[in-house]
Enzyme design. Structure first.
Site, short mmCIF file in Angstrom:
data_model
loop_
_atom_site.label_atom_id
_atom_site.label_comp_id
_atom_site.label_asym_id
_atom_site.label_seq_id
_atom_site.Cartn_x
_atom_site.Cartn_y
_atom_site.Cartn_z
N THR A 1 -8.34 -0.40 6.95
CA THR A 1 -7.31 0.11 6.05
C THR A 1 -6.04 0.09 7.04
O THR A 1 -5.95 0.26 8.13
CB THR A 1 -7.48 1.53 5.68
N VAL A 2 -4.87 -0.08 5.97
CA VAL A 2 -3.47 0.21 6.37
C VAL A 2 -3.14 1.50 5.84
O VAL A 2 -3.74 1.95 4.88
CB VAL A 2 -2.56 -0.95 5.92
N CYS B 1 0.85 -1.17 -0.09
CA CYS B 1 -0.06 0.01 0.02
C CYS B 1 0.76 1.23 0.02
O CYS B 1 1.78 1.53 0.81
CB CYS B 1 -0.93 -0.03 1.20
N TRP C 1 -7.59 -7.00 5.64
CA TRP C 1 -6.20 -7.49 5.60
C TRP C 1 -5.78 -8.37 6.50
O TRP C 1 -6.29 -8.58 7.78
CB TRP C 1 -5.14 -6.47 5.88
N TYR D 1 -5.62 6.87 -8.86
CA TYR D 1 -6.89 6.22 -8.33
C TYR D 1 -7.96 6.73 -9.26
O TYR D 1 -8.89 6.12 -9.48
CB TYR D 1 -6.82 6.27 -6.92
#
Ligand SMILES: N[C@@H](CCC(=O)N[C@@H](CS)C(=O)NCC(=O)O)C(=O)O
Length: 360
Positions: free
Chosen positions: A132-133, A65, A98, A196
């Site tokens: 999220t990370v 990421c 994750w 993105y």
């Protein structure tokens, strides 16, 4: 923290909010902060302030990421490895979370969990947003403290000073901060997030508008780097960290997967020289796992790559070629201010040799 969790959808392309056919990133975070003197902070938000303390927090950061990659780079540059341990999920995740699939028994060895979701749920049961990370997790309670990535790296620099290594660079020089914030904001909206917008555009029109914006900004930064070795001048700052994690993914992923294909990064003389300069600087390239990066994007985004096939290329040997950027003057670390390069990567944190040309 922001508590308006209801309207956001969660998908395998990360947290997002739909507005027409454009991609909107969900930037509602768990916004607590970890600071040197929690009692001196007071504001009218619901934010909690946690104390900096060695060994209290675990940074969970998937190498794949770009936002998590920033935290791994800054942690290395500042020498925070012994104060803040790092847990690394594998390159892919499902719609739930994750996972720590690279660790023995599929569990993070410190947090003892299989899925990062468990740390979010320990903070907010049934947390409905993206898992999220990067995330900073309080080890004792196993709960996420913050996933607000731009604040995490800023606080690493400004709040964790007591734990910086000797020779840690100043990534936020006070005299540059105002201009730096403007540069970083532009790079975030147009480039970091711009790729993105291209990749997740829901219509031809939205894609073409996003493509136009991205390349206008790429041309701007190409020109800016013609006379400056780094974005803010002679030495590395946080602005370089933030641009680097997008550039290092560009030819491997964004060029093809996100259709950012006017030209490869490797055909832009200043940006390609700059990206290689950073890649070859300790703390940058040594955090990069090209295989994880490719697997993440090409497997997780099933809607834009339904076969799940991961490209073999591109050839990575170019990353190690001479960049010639010394001719512009400057140096990565400001020696006059006592800054030095970070130490060797810890054995336990080395990227697999086949995944990065620096290691082969
Ligand atoms: N919400 C932040 C977090 C950073 C982020 O999106 N991380 C991605 C990986 S690059 C992630 O963890 N996605 C998993 C998910 O949303 O389920 C943002 O999008 O600005």
């Amino acid at each position: 923290m922001s508590t308006s969790h209801e309207t956001t959808k969660h998908s395998t392309r990360g947290t997002y909010v739909r507005s027409g056919k454009e991609y909107d990133r969900d930037t509602n975070y768990i916004e607590d902060r970890i600071v040197a003197s929690p009692t001196t902070f007071s504001d009218d938000t619901e934010r909690n302030y946690w104390p900096v303390e060695a060994g209290k927090y675990r940074l969970v950061a998937a190498r794949a990421c770009p936002w998590a990659n920033r935290t791994l780079i800054v942690r290395r540059l500042l020498g925070l490895e012994s104060a803040i341990s790092a847990g690394m999920p594998g390159p892919t995740h499902d719609t739930r979370s994750w996972t720590f699939d690279l660790d023995e028994d599929g569990k993070d060895p410190v947090l003892g969990v299989e899925r990062l979701q468990e740390a979010y749920f320990a903070r907010f049961p049934n947390y409905p947003r993206g898992i999220t990370v990067p995330a900073m997790v309080d080890i004792e309670s196993g709960a996420v403290v913050t996933n607000n990535f731009p604040q995490i790296t800023e606080d690493f620099s400004k709040e964790w000073k007591d734990f910086h290594r000797e020779g840690a660079p100043d990534l936020w020089p006070a005299e540059l901060e105002e201009e730096m914030n403007a540069v970083m904001k532009h790079i975030y909206t147009e480039i970091n997030n711009g790729v993105y917008h291209c990749g997740f555009a829901g219509s031809q029109e939205a894609y073409e508008a996003a493509y136009e914006r991205l390349w206008t900004a790429m041309d701007w930064v190409e020109e800016r780097l013609a006379t400056r070795r780094y974005l803010m001048g002679d030495h590395i700052t946080e602005a370089d960290v933030r641009l680097f994690t997008t550039l290092v993914r560009f030819d491997a992923v964004y060029y093809s997967h996100f259709k950012c294909s006017r030209q490869p990064l490797s055909s832009m003389p200043n940006l390609w020289g700059y990206a290689r300069d950073l890649f070859q600087t300790p703390g940058f390239g040594d955090t990069v796992d090209f295989q994880h990066i490719k697997e993440h994007y090409f497997i997780v985004h099933e809607d834009i790559n339904p076969t799940g096939i991961v490209p073999v290329g591109p050839d990575l040997s170019g990353w190690l070629t001479e960049h010639g950027r010394e001719a512009l003057g400057g140096s990565p670390f400001n020696a006059d201010a006592g800054a030095t390069a970070p130490n060797e990567v810890r054995a336990s944190e080395r990227v697999e040799a086949e995944h990065n040309p620096l290691y082969t």
